[in-house]
Design a protein around this motif. Structure first.
Motif, PDB file in Angstrom:
ATOM      1  N   ARG A   1       0.844  -1.207   0.000  1.00 13.45           N
ATOM      2  CA  ARG A   1       0.000   0.000   0.000  1.00 13.45           C
ATOM      3  C   ARG A   1       0.874   1.249   0.000  1.00 13.45           C
ATOM      4  NH1 ARG A   1      -1.874   2.854   4.388  1.00 13.45           N
ATOM      5  NH2 ARG A   1      -1.175   1.129   5.682  1.00 13.45           N
ATOM      6  N   ASN A   2       1.905   1.256   0.831  1.00 13.89           N
ATOM      7  CA  ASN A   2       2.815   2.405   0.880  1.00 13.89           C
ATOM      8  C   ASN A   2       3.578   2.569  -0.427  1.00 13.89           C
ATOM      9  OD1 ASN A   2       2.068   3.132   3.466  1.00 13.89           O
ATOM     10  ND2 ASN A   2       3.649   1.888   4.428  1.00 13.89           N
TER      11      ASN A   2
ATOM     12  N   ALA B   1       1.134   4.114  -2.849  1.00 18.44           N
ATOM     13  CA  ALA B   1       0.934   5.524  -2.512  1.00 18.44           C
ATOM     14  C   ALA B   1       2.120   6.357  -3.010  1.00 18.44           C
ATOM     15  CB  ALA B   1       0.748   5.695  -1.008  1.00 18.44           C
TER      16      ALA B   1
ATOM     17  N   LEU C   1       1.819   6.794  -6.732  1.00 13.76           N
ATOM     18  CA  LEU C   1       0.824   7.817  -7.076  1.00 13.76           C
ATOM     19  C   LEU C   1       1.381   9.220  -6.865  1.00 13.76           C
ATOM     20  CD1 LEU C   1      -2.695   6.645  -5.867  1.00 13.76           C
ATOM     21  CD2 LEU C   1      -1.915   7.084  -8.188  1.00 13.76           C
ATOM     22  N   ARG C   2       2.148   9.405  -5.806  1.00 18.66           N
ATOM     23  CA  ARG C   2       2.757  10.728  -5.588  1.00 18.66           C
ATOM     24  C   ARG C   2       3.637  11.105  -6.772  1.00 18.66           C
ATOM     25  NH1 ARG C   2       2.659   9.090  -0.274  1.00 18.66           N
ATOM     26  NH2 ARG C   2       4.754   8.205  -0.303  1.00 18.66           N
TER      27      ARG C   2
ATOM     28  N   PHE D   1      -7.336   4.289  -4.631  1.00 20.46           N
ATOM     29  CA  PHE D   1      -7.113   5.662  -4.202  1.00 20.46           C
ATOM     30  C   PHE D   1      -7.465   5.840  -2.728  1.00 20.46           C
ATOM     31  CE2 PHE D   1      -8.026   5.488  -8.711  1.00 20.46           C
ATOM     32  CZ  PHE D   1      -6.805   5.933  -9.193  1.00 20.46           C
TER      33      PHE D   1
ATOM     34  N   SER E   1      -4.563   4.392  -0.753  1.00 22.14           N
ATOM     35  CA  SER E   1      -3.334   5.187  -0.812  1.00 22.14           C
ATOM     36  C   SER E   1      -3.450   6.493  -0.036  1.00 22.14           C
ATOM     37  CB  SER E   1      -2.977   5.496  -2.264  1.00 22.14           C
ATOM     38  OG  SER E   1      -3.875   6.439  -2.801  1.00 22.14           O
ATOM     39  N   GLY E   2      -4.656   6.825   0.399  1.00 25.41           N
ATOM     40  CA  GLY E   2      -4.851   8.087   1.111  1.00 25.41           C
ATOM     41  C   GLY E   2      -4.968   9.281   0.181  1.00 25.41           C
ATOM     42  N   SER E   3      -5.129   9.024  -1.101  1.00 23.46           N
ATOM     43  CA  SER E   3      -5.254  10.115  -2.070  1.00 23.46           C
ATOM     44  C   SER E   3      -6.650  10.730  -1.988  1.00 23.46           C
ATOM     45  CB  SER E   3      -5.036   9.591  -3.488  1.00 23.46           C
ATOM     46  OG  SER E   3      -3.752   9.045  -3.626  1.00 23.46           O
TER      47      SER E   3
END
Length: 82
Positions: free
Chosen positions: A10-11, A14, A17-18, A60, A63-65
């Motif tokens: 997951r990290n 994420a 995605l960043r 999303f 990922s915390g997005s």
């Protein structure tokens, strides 16, 4: 052990995605690949195939997005399409 692997993946996602968002401002993805369900259809889906409801949004969320859903029209039976 499985939780740790999942957390690492997951990290990693994420972080990927960043990197994507360094080059693009937004991603446009559907919420569902079917028309918005009625309450009775929603209850049935929740009992049988919850992944169907979050297939496109789950990555999303995990990922915390930040995300937002916009209605983009109506189906042939006047249900909102997002």
């Amino acid at each position: 052990m499985a939780y740790a692997r999942t957390s690492i993946e997951r990290n990693r996602f994420a972080g990927s995605l960043r990197l994507v968002f360094q080059h693009v401002d937004a991603l446009i993805v559907p919420v569902y690949n079917f028309q918005s369900p009625t309450w009775s259809e929603l209850e049935q889906i929740l009992d049988t195939d919850v992944l169907r409801l979050c297939r496109f949004t789950m990555p999303f969320n995990a990922s915390g997005s930040p995300s937002v859903t916009f209605p983009v029209g109506f189906s042939e039976v006047d249900r909102p399409v997002a």
